[in-house]
Scaffold this motif. Structure first.
Motif, short mmCIF file in Angstrom:
data_model
loop_
_atom_site.label_atom_id
_atom_site.label_comp_id
_atom_site.label_asym_id
_atom_site.label_seq_id
_atom_site.Cartn_x
_atom_site.Cartn_y
_atom_site.Cartn_z
N ARG A 181 0.84 -1.21 0.00
CA ARG A 181 0.00 0.00 0.00
C ARG A 181 0.87 1.25 0.00
N LEU A 182 2.02 1.19 0.62
CA LEU A 182 2.95 2.32 0.58
C LEU A 182 3.46 2.53 -0.85
N VAL A 183 3.66 1.43 -1.58
CA VAL A 183 4.08 1.55 -2.98
C VAL A 183 2.97 2.22 -3.79
N PHE A 184 1.73 1.78 -3.58
CA PHE A 184 0.60 2.41 -4.26
C PHE A 184 0.53 3.90 -3.96
N MET A 185 0.72 4.26 -2.69
CA MET A 185 0.66 5.67 -2.29
C MET A 185 1.76 6.48 -2.97
N SER A 186 2.95 5.91 -3.06
CA SER A 186 4.07 6.62 -3.68
C SER A 186 3.81 6.86 -5.17
N ILE A 187 3.34 5.82 -5.86
CA ILE A 187 3.04 5.96 -7.29
C ILE A 187 1.93 6.98 -7.49
N ALA A 188 0.90 6.91 -6.64
CA ALA A 188 -0.22 7.86 -6.75
C ALA A 188 0.25 9.29 -6.54
N ALA A 189 1.14 9.51 -5.58
CA ALA A 189 1.63 10.87 -5.30
C ALA A 189 2.38 11.44 -6.50
N VAL A 190 3.26 10.62 -7.11
CA VAL A 190 4.00 11.08 -8.29
C VAL A 190 3.03 11.36 -9.44
N ALA A 191 2.05 10.48 -9.62
CA ALA A 191 1.08 10.65 -10.70
C ALA A 191 0.27 11.93 -10.53
N ILE A 192 -0.15 12.23 -9.31
CA ILE A 192 -0.91 13.46 -9.05
C ILE A 192 -0.07 14.69 -9.39
N ALA A 193 1.22 14.64 -9.06
CA ALA A 193 2.11 15.76 -9.39
C ALA A 193 2.21 15.96 -10.91
N VAL A 194 2.33 14.84 -11.65
CA VAL A 194 2.41 14.92 -13.11
C VAL A 194 1.09 15.44 -13.69
N ILE A 195 -0.03 14.99 -13.13
CA ILE A 195 -1.35 15.45 -13.61
C ILE A 195 -1.48 16.96 -13.43
N LEU A 196 -1.03 17.48 -12.30
CA LEU A 196 -1.08 18.93 -12.07
C LEU A 196 -0.23 19.68 -13.09
N VAL A 197 0.96 19.13 -13.38
CA VAL A 197 1.82 19.74 -14.41
C VAL A 197 1.12 19.71 -15.76
N ARG A 198 0.47 18.58 -16.08
CA ARG A 198 -0.25 18.46 -17.36
C ARG A 198 -1.36 19.50 -17.45
N PHE A 199 -2.11 19.72 -16.36
CA PHE A 199 -3.21 20.69 -16.39
C PHE A 199 -2.68 22.12 -16.58
N VAL A 200 -1.51 22.39 -16.06
CA VAL A 200 -0.95 23.74 -16.15
C VAL A 200 -0.24 23.97 -17.48
N LEU A 201 0.60 23.01 -17.90
CA LEU A 201 1.46 23.20 -19.08
C LEU A 201 0.93 22.55 -20.35
N GLY A 202 -0.07 21.67 -20.22
CA GLY A 202 -0.66 21.07 -21.41
C GLY A 202 -0.11 19.69 -21.73
N LEU A 203 -0.69 19.07 -22.78
CA LEU A 203 -0.31 17.72 -23.18
C LEU A 203 1.12 17.65 -23.70
N GLY A 204 1.55 18.70 -24.42
CA GLY A 204 2.88 18.67 -25.02
C GLY A 204 4.00 18.52 -24.02
N ALA A 205 3.79 19.04 -22.82
CA ALA A 205 4.84 18.99 -21.79
C ALA A 205 4.89 17.65 -21.07
N THR A 206 3.84 16.85 -21.18
CA THR A 206 3.77 15.62 -20.38
C THR A 206 3.51 14.37 -21.21
N THR A 207 3.38 14.49 -22.54
CA THR A 207 3.13 13.31 -23.38
C THR A 207 4.00 13.37 -24.63
N ASN A 208 4.06 12.25 -25.33
CA ASN A 208 4.73 12.18 -26.63
C ASN A 208 3.72 12.18 -27.78
N LEU A 209 2.50 12.62 -27.50
CA LEU A 209 1.49 12.69 -28.54
C LEU A 209 1.86 13.75 -29.57
N ASN A 210 1.38 13.56 -30.79
CA ASN A 210 1.62 14.53 -31.85
C ASN A 210 0.44 14.52 -32.81
#
Length: 407
Positions: free
Chosen positions: A28-57
């Motif tokens: 469960r600590l592993v799950f929490m750690s992964i979730a915390a990193v994911a939430i941080a990335v999601i916040l960056v995606r919402f602020v900077l957009g898809l281009g900053a957080t994905t390889n989509l084109n």
């Protein structure tokens, strides 16, 4: 106003008296750690957009988040409506002990899908527009509305469980509403599950003939139904270890037979489709698409069918293998439709795509959040091994009793 304040205060007092528990384990600590990193990335995606957080084109606008979080998520969450159909419509009461756990898994799966859609949409802050803009000619519009409505219905269905412990005064009203909620909850998924297949049916000439078909809507619908048994087997196995609970093997074996029957129909339709399209040469070309297609059918359909209707399904080991192959086959199919199926067409325009680490961590994070939520709910509410009579029967009994009393 004073009455409302009194009710709120009483509800708050009752909530504060309820005891909650959640064990902390290394996993469960592993799950929490992964979730915390994911939430941080999601916040960056919402602020900077898809281009900053994905390889989509422009050539690859649909990547891991659509294929894994949405297409696959919707399919794997289909165990809820499938189980409800088997238990409450077909009246197979022997499966009632796994009803709540299957519907909880489905609810959390759909919440992950909704979050995935929100993250994937380019201008995520416009997510509310389909609610006020009537795009009735769009398949995606129908998918959006059905998924949104079905998620809401599942939340209301879960409140019937939750009010056994908190806000108990609402429980009787929710229980009376359950038959209606169940009917709606069984109907809605059949619409968006098939419509997801319709999306790729519209891409004539863009999807490899091995995965493009006029039968795509029923293929997506059937696979979302039969994968439910595999998900329940895997979920019950993992929950059995985490929560010290085991589902009776006869219940799981019965599910595999129902799932196996649906898989036989799916396999027959696949063979008919290949014959009608004249793509037998593509199937046995033994290039990459051919190998992936045959892997889907052999490991994801044919072998699970053999397990379902043999003595292997009478052992937990055999059932676990059925679940792994069953779910794995659907995972492979959804990824093939998006990546293998459309790869040659998109590569013509010089595009290429491989998920960024941020895309991978967000997908893993959403799954981790769902796992943590499942564990918390299962530890605090009556989910595992629920044995009471079903809500439809209880409401009918209460109505009959009331009618006889009135006479």
């Amino acid at each position: 106003m004073e009455l409302v304040t009194t009710i709120v205060n009483r509800a708050g007092a009752k909530m504060s008296s309820v005891r909650w528990k959640f064990r902390i384990t290394p996993m469960r600590l592993v799950f929490m750690s992964i979730a915390a990193v994911a939430i941080a990335v999601i916040l960056v995606r919402f602020v900077l957009g898809l281009g900053a957080t994905t390889n989509l084109n422009d050539q690859w606008p649909w990547g891991l988040w659509i294929s894994f979080d949405v297409l696959l998520g919707v399919a794997l969450a289909g165990g809820g409506y499938g189980t409800a159909l088997i238990i409450y419509v077909l009246r197979r009461d022997k499966f009632y002990p796994i009803a709540r756990s299957a519907m909880l898994t489905s609810l959390l799966g759909y919440i992950v899908v909704v979050l995935g859609l929100l993250i994937e949409v380019g201008q995520w802050f416009n997510f509310w527009r389909p609610y006020v803009s009537w795009g009735h000619a769009s398949v995606l519009f129908e998918v959006f509305w059905c998924i949104s409505c079905y998620t809401l219905i599942q939340v209301l269905e879960f409140f019937e469980v939750a009010t056994e412990k908190v806000f108990k005064g609402l429980h009787k009203y929710l229980k009376k509403a359950m038959p209606v909620l169940l009917v709606i909850g069984i109907t809605l998924p059949t619409l968006h599950q098939s419509s997801l297949g319709q999306l790729f049916y519209l891409m004539v000439g863009k999807v490899n003939p091995l995965w493009w078909s006029a039968f795509l809507p029923p293929f997506f619908l059937l696979s979302s139904f039969f994968v439910g048994a595999g998900m329940i087997i895997i979920e019950s196995s993992l929950a059995g270890k985490a929560l010290d609970h085991k589902v009776d093997i006869s219940v799981l074996r019965g599910l595999t037979k129902i799932s196996g029957g649906a898989m036989i129909l799916y396999l027959i339709l696949k063979i008919v489709d290949v014959a009608l399209q004249g793509t037998f040469a593509n199937v046995f070309a033994f290039d990459l698409p051919s190998v992936m297609f045959l892997s889907e059918l052999v490991f994801g359909v044919i072998i699970p069918i053999i397990i379902a209707f043999s003595s292997l399904s009478s052992t937990r080991k055999g059932l676990i293998w059925f679940g792994i192959l069953n779910v794995g086959g659907v995972i492979l199919n959804r990824f093939d439709v998006v990546f293998t199926g459309m790869g040659n067409y998109l590569n013509q325009y010089g595009g290429h795509y491989f998920p960024a680490w941020t895309e991978i961590i967000v997908s893993l994070g959403l799954v981790s959040i769902a796992c943590l939520a499942y564990l918390f709910i299962a530890e605090n509410f009556n989910i595992m091994g629920h044995q009471e009579s079903d809500p439809v029967e209880e409401v009918m009994t209460e109505d009959c009793d009331y009618a006889s009393t009135a006479k």
